[in-house]
Design a protein around this motif. Sequence first.
Motif, PDB file in Angstrom:
ATOM      1  N   ILE A 183     -14.982  21.498  -3.894  1.00 57.57           N
ATOM      2  CA  ILE A 183     -13.550  21.700  -3.650  1.00 57.57           C
ATOM      3  C   ILE A 183     -13.185  21.205  -2.254  1.00 57.57           C
ATOM      4  N   LEU A 184     -13.999  21.523  -1.260  1.00 61.20           N
ATOM      5  CA  LEU A 184     -13.716  21.055   0.096  1.00 61.20           C
ATOM      6  C   LEU A 184     -13.773  19.529   0.179  1.00 61.20           C
ATOM      7  N   GLU A 185     -14.709  18.916  -0.537  1.00 59.66           N
ATOM      8  CA  GLU A 185     -14.773  17.451  -0.562  1.00 59.66           C
ATOM      9  C   GLU A 185     -13.493  16.870  -1.161  1.00 59.66           C
ATOM     10  N   LEU A 186     -12.979  17.494  -2.210  1.00 58.20           N
ATOM     11  CA  LEU A 186     -11.720  17.044  -2.805  1.00 58.20           C
ATOM     12  C   LEU A 186     -10.566  17.195  -1.807  1.00 58.20           C
ATOM     13  N   GLY A 202      -4.245  22.675 -10.354  1.00 58.06           N
ATOM     14  CA  GLY A 202      -4.654  22.136 -11.660  1.00 58.06           C
ATOM     15  C   GLY A 202      -5.585  20.947 -11.530  1.00 58.06           C
ATOM     16  N   ASP A 203      -5.343  20.098 -10.538  1.00 58.39           N
ATOM     17  CA  ASP A 203      -6.231  18.953 -10.301  1.00 58.39           C
ATOM     18  C   ASP A 203      -7.608  19.423  -9.854  1.00 58.39           C
ATOM     19  N   VAL A 204      -7.611  20.438  -8.996  1.00 57.43           N
ATOM     20  CA  VAL A 204      -8.890  20.982  -8.527  1.00 57.43           C
ATOM     21  C   VAL A 204      -9.662  21.561  -9.708  1.00 57.43           C
ATOM     22  N   VAL A 205      -8.980  22.323 -10.546  1.00 57.60           N
ATOM     23  CA  VAL A 205      -9.625  22.920 -11.723  1.00 57.60           C
ATOM     24  C   VAL A 205     -10.211  21.826 -12.605  1.00 57.60           C
ATOM     25  N   THR A 206      -9.453  20.773 -12.868  1.00 58.91           N
ATOM     26  CA  THR A 206      -9.928  19.682 -13.728  1.00 58.91           C
ATOM     27  C   THR A 206     -11.196  19.053 -13.162  1.00 58.91           C
ATOM     28  N   HIS A 208     -12.993  30.769  -6.540  1.00 56.92           N
ATOM     29  CA  HIS A 208     -13.533  29.948  -5.452  1.00 56.92           C
ATOM     30  C   HIS A 208     -12.414  29.514  -4.503  1.00 56.92           C
ATOM     31  N   LEU A 209     -11.266  29.155  -5.041  1.00 60.58           N
ATOM     32  CA  LEU A 209     -10.127  28.799  -4.194  1.00 60.58           C
ATOM     33  C   LEU A 209      -9.703  29.995  -3.341  1.00 60.58           C
ATOM     34  N   LYS A 210      -9.749  31.180  -3.916  1.00 63.52           N
ATOM     35  CA  LYS A 210      -9.399  32.399  -3.170  1.00 63.52           C
ATOM     36  C   LYS A 210     -10.368  32.619  -2.015  1.00 63.52           C
ATOM     37  N   VAL A 211     -11.656  32.419  -2.270  1.00 61.02           N
ATOM     38  CA  VAL A 211     -12.653  32.559  -1.203  1.00 61.02           C
ATOM     39  C   VAL A 211     -12.361  31.567  -0.084  1.00 61.02           C
TER      40      VAL A 211
END
Length: 113
Positions: free
Chosen positions: A15-18, A27-31, A47-50
Amino acid sequence: MHAFEVLGDPVRRLILELLATGEHASGDVVTEVQAEFGISQAAVSQHLKVLRDSGFASVRVDGARRLYAIDTAPLREVDAWLDRFRVFWRHKLEALATEVARGKRARAKLKGR
């Protein structure tokens, strides 16, 4: 949560790399994460919440969308902590840079023939 606990998880690292490439809708992150790890939307949200709670990411609302961006402050703290260890690899990186430069010069000479 300690920074290295946050960074220790491969999903959060992805996620951080994205987010390092720019702001992304949730939604893009989830995909992207689902394609790589096959986890649920709810798990990605956790994970986004963390990442938000630990200060690694920020979120802003744009209509119905949640847009996430990286926050570099915690990464600067990690970098500062790592700085004391760079002495162990600095000379090796400098030697590598020298070898790369030699290789480039050698290739340039071959092209010049």
